[in-house]
Design a protein around this motif. Structure first.
Motif, mmCIF file in Angstrom:
data_model
loop_
_atom_site.group_PDB
_atom_site.id
_atom_site.type_symbol
_atom_site.label_atom_id
_atom_site.label_comp_id
_atom_site.label_asym_id
_atom_site.label_seq_id
_atom_site.Cartn_x
_atom_site.Cartn_y
_atom_site.Cartn_z
ATOM 1 N N LEU A 1 0.830 -1.205 0.000
ATOM 2 C CA LEU A 1 0.000 0.000 0.000
ATOM 3 C C LEU A 1 0.869 1.261 0.000
ATOM 4 O O LEU A 1 0.620 2.202 -0.761
ATOM 5 C CB LEU A 1 -0.941 -0.003 1.225
ATOM 6 C CG LEU A 1 -1.824 1.218 1.371
ATOM 7 C CD1 LEU A 1 -2.816 1.326 0.222
ATOM 8 C CD2 LEU A 1 -2.580 1.203 2.706
ATOM 9 N N ALA A 2 1.919 1.265 0.838
ATOM 10 C CA ALA A 2 2.809 2.437 0.897
ATOM 11 C C ALA A 2 3.451 2.676 -0.466
ATOM 12 O O ALA A 2 3.551 3.823 -0.930
ATOM 13 C CB ALA A 2 3.888 2.211 1.948
ATOM 14 N N GLY A 3 3.853 1.599 -1.118
ATOM 15 C CA GLY A 3 4.460 1.716 -2.450
ATOM 16 C C GLY A 3 3.465 2.302 -3.438
ATOM 17 O O GLY A 3 3.792 3.226 -4.195
ATOM 18 N N LEU A 4 2.244 1.784 -3.419
ATOM 19 C CA LEU A 4 1.218 2.274 -4.357
ATOM 20 C C LEU A 4 0.894 3.738 -4.081
ATOM 21 O O LEU A 4 0.715 4.537 -5.001
ATOM 22 C CB LEU A 4 -0.051 1.433 -4.257
ATOM 23 C CG LEU A 4 0.067 -0.045 -4.670
ATOM 24 C CD1 LEU A 4 -1.283 -0.740 -4.552
ATOM 25 C CD2 LEU A 4 0.585 -0.182 -6.098
ATOM 26 N N ASN A 5 0.825 4.108 -2.798
ATOM 27 C CA ASN A 5 0.519 5.494 -2.436
ATOM 28 C C ASN A 5 1.571 6.468 -2.965
ATOM 29 O O ASN A 5 1.295 7.654 -3.125
ATOM 30 C CB ASN A 5 0.456 5.648 -0.909
ATOM 31 C CG ASN A 5 -0.896 5.234 -0.353
ATOM 32 O OD1 ASN A 5 -1.903 5.271 -1.054
ATOM 33 N ND2 ASN A 5 -0.934 4.808 0.904
ATOM 34 N N ASN A 6 2.779 5.969 -3.193
ATOM 35 C CA ASN A 6 3.870 6.844 -3.619
ATOM 36 C C ASN A 6 4.287 6.642 -5.075
ATOM 37 O O ASN A 6 5.267 7.226 -5.522
ATOM 38 C CB ASN A 6 5.087 6.633 -2.707
ATOM 39 C CG ASN A 6 4.862 7.237 -1.336
ATOM 40 O OD1 ASN A 6 5.031 8.427 -1.144
ATOM 41 N ND2 ASN A 6 4.415 6.420 -0.384
ATOM 42 N N ALA A 7 3.550 5.812 -5.799
ATOM 43 C CA ALA A 7 3.930 5.517 -7.188
ATOM 44 C C ALA A 7 3.386 6.577 -8.129
ATOM 45 O O ALA A 7 2.253 7.030 -7.971
ATOM 46 C CB ALA A 7 3.382 4.143 -7.580
ATOM 47 N N SER A 8 4.201 6.974 -9.108
ATOM 48 C CA SER A 8 3.726 8.021 -10.012
ATOM 49 C C SER A 8 3.832 7.630 -11.479
ATOM 50 O O SER A 8 3.668 8.469 -12.367
ATOM 51 C CB SER A 8 4.502 9.316 -9.741
ATOM 52 O OG SER A 8 5.878 9.046 -9.817
ATOM 53 N N GLY A 9 4.124 6.375 -11.765
ATOM 54 C CA GLY A 9 4.272 5.928 -13.160
ATOM 55 C C GLY A 9 2.935 5.795 -13.879
ATOM 56 O O GLY A 9 1.885 5.709 -13.246
ATOM 57 N N LYS A 10 3.027 5.757 -15.216
ATOM 58 C CA LYS A 10 1.834 5.559 -16.031
ATOM 59 C C LYS A 10 1.309 4.134 -15.807
ATOM 60 O O LYS A 10 0.115 3.875 -15.842
ATOM 61 C CB LYS A 10 2.270 5.745 -17.501
ATOM 62 C CG LYS A 10 1.164 5.902 -18.463
ATOM 63 C CD LYS A 10 1.746 6.317 -19.813
ATOM 64 C CE LYS A 10 0.790 5.945 -20.919
ATOM 65 N NZ LYS A 10 1.449 5.886 -22.213
ATOM 66 N N TYR A 11 2.254 3.228 -15.596
ATOM 67 C CA TYR A 11 1.916 1.843 -15.250
ATOM 68 C C TYR A 11 2.586 1.527 -13.917
ATOM 69 O O TYR A 11 3.621 2.106 -13.584
ATOM 70 C CB TYR A 11 2.435 0.873 -16.319
ATOM 71 C CG TYR A 11 1.848 1.148 -17.680
ATOM 72 C CD1 TYR A 11 0.584 0.688 -18.020
ATOM 73 C CD2 TYR A 11 2.551 1.896 -18.625
ATOM 74 C CE1 TYR A 11 0.030 0.960 -19.257
ATOM 75 C CE2 TYR A 11 2.009 2.168 -19.874
ATOM 76 C CZ TYR A 11 0.741 1.707 -20.177
ATOM 77 O OH TYR A 11 0.203 1.976 -21.398
ATOM 78 N N VAL A 12 1.968 0.606 -13.192
ATOM 79 C CA VAL A 12 2.510 0.255 -11.874
ATOM 80 C C VAL A 12 2.628 -1.264 -11.788
ATOM 81 O O VAL A 12 1.796 -1.985 -12.345
ATOM 82 C CB VAL A 12 1.577 0.767 -10.746
ATOM 83 C CG1 VAL A 12 2.154 0.462 -9.369
ATOM 84 C CG2 VAL A 12 1.322 2.261 -10.888
#
Ligand code: UDP
Ligand code: MG
Length: 302
Positions: A77-88
């Motif tokens: 969740l922490a990773g997703l909250n901080n991800a800014s790519g077009k794809y994850v």
């Protein structure tokens, strides 16, 4: 930036350098612009030290460190909250998820714009013990029988998806998270690809059988009210059986009374699972606490 790779890490010091080199090589070779978001989930070995070194040498690496171990769900969740790519994407740090499979999934996603998620499922579980394999297949059967969200047996968190899917996932406020179920609940067009996890070469799985049972029960509770509703049905059936027994025999035998107490405790147990879920959501504590974040201020190289 094209791809955010979220990697939960808990006591993975032994594999980190190898993991980092293999993933960066694969992404560079494919000329994919990326950020690697490594989440140190309160490791007690030298994981954080290694992550800091990696972060200092590569502008694309970002590190989040938790104040203690909050579990893989919180780290993802922490990773997703901080991800800014077009794809994850989400992948494990223990080399069981290969960069080759990640690239295959990523290519499948960009080549098929009608799909939003490319998810992997374990075709074979060569690294799991027979007990773990049996329990896992039992879990998928029970889950698909009881839960409102159906899971493909072997479905894994190892996925690549569009940022709109990430936004939907992080918008769910629930505290006890079960990402596989959340993926299924938020919907979106999903395509599954089979993969065989590599054998763990270093360290050991962080999942004990008890942890796995607790996690699986939590997953079912998260997406189904059938268990708690079944308490009513169990009560009605028990009442009818006891009533007939009483009419025919004139009293209730010791065996019947003991059976009734067992049924009662079982039902209280089911209710307790839901009450504890309500309790933890009412407390509204955060899913994780960040001790340190590094690398987020720098710009990723093109
Ligand atoms: N992990 C984590 N927090 C935990 C347990 C595991 O971040 O409390 C990470 C771990 O470092 C690995 C991934 O989650 O990158 C998968 O863990 P593991 O290999 O133990 O699970 P398995 O492959 O046995 O399902
Ligand atoms: Mg593993």
């Amino acid at each position: 930036m094209e791809l955010s790779v979220v990697v939960p890490c808990y006591n993975e010091a032994e594999t980190l350098n190898e993991f980092y080199e293999s993933i960066c090589d694969a992404l560079k070779k494919e000329k994919i612009t990326y950020e690697l978001i490594m989440v140190d989930d309160g490791s007690s070995d030298s994981t954080m030290e290694k992550l800091e070194n990696i972060c200092n040498e590569n502008k694309n690496v970002k590190v989040i460190s938790f104040s203690r171990n909050f579990g893989k769900e919180a780290a993802m969740l922490a990773g997703l909250n901080n991800a800014s790519g077009k794809y994850v994407s989400i992948m494990d740090a223990d080399l069981q998820h290969t960069p080759e499979t990640l690239i295959t999934m990523y290519k499948k996603l960009i080549q098929n714009p009608e799909y939003d998620v490319v998810a992997s499922y374990k075709e074979s579980r060569k690294d799991d013990s027979p007990l773990k394999r049996t329990l896992t297949s039992f879990f998928y059967r029970i889950n698909n029988l009881l839960s409102d969200v159906k899971l493909l047996p072997g479905a894994s968190d190892f996925r690549v998806f569009k940022s709109c899917v990430k936004d939907a996932i992080i918008s769910l406020p629930e505290k006890t998270r079960f990402l596989k179920g959340i993926f299924s609940w938020v919907g979106f067009n999903t395509i599954y690809v089979p993969y065989t996890p590599e054998k763990r070469t270093h360290g050991s799985s962080k999942w004990s059988i008890m942890k796995l049972i607790k996690y699986s029960l939590g997953g079912i509770i998260s997406f189904s009210t059938k268990p708690i509703k079944s308490v009513f049905v169990i009560g009605v059936i028990s009442f009818i059986v006891c009533f007939i027994n009483f009419i025919l025999m004139g009293n209730l035998s010791h065996r019947t009374i003991i059976l009734l107490i067992g049924i009662l405790l079982f039902c209280i147990g089911i209710m307790a699972l839901y009450i504890s879920r309500i309790y933890s959501n009412i407390l509204d504590r955060p899913c994780y606490i960040i001790r340190k974040k590094i690398g987020f201020e720098k710009k990723a190289t093109k």
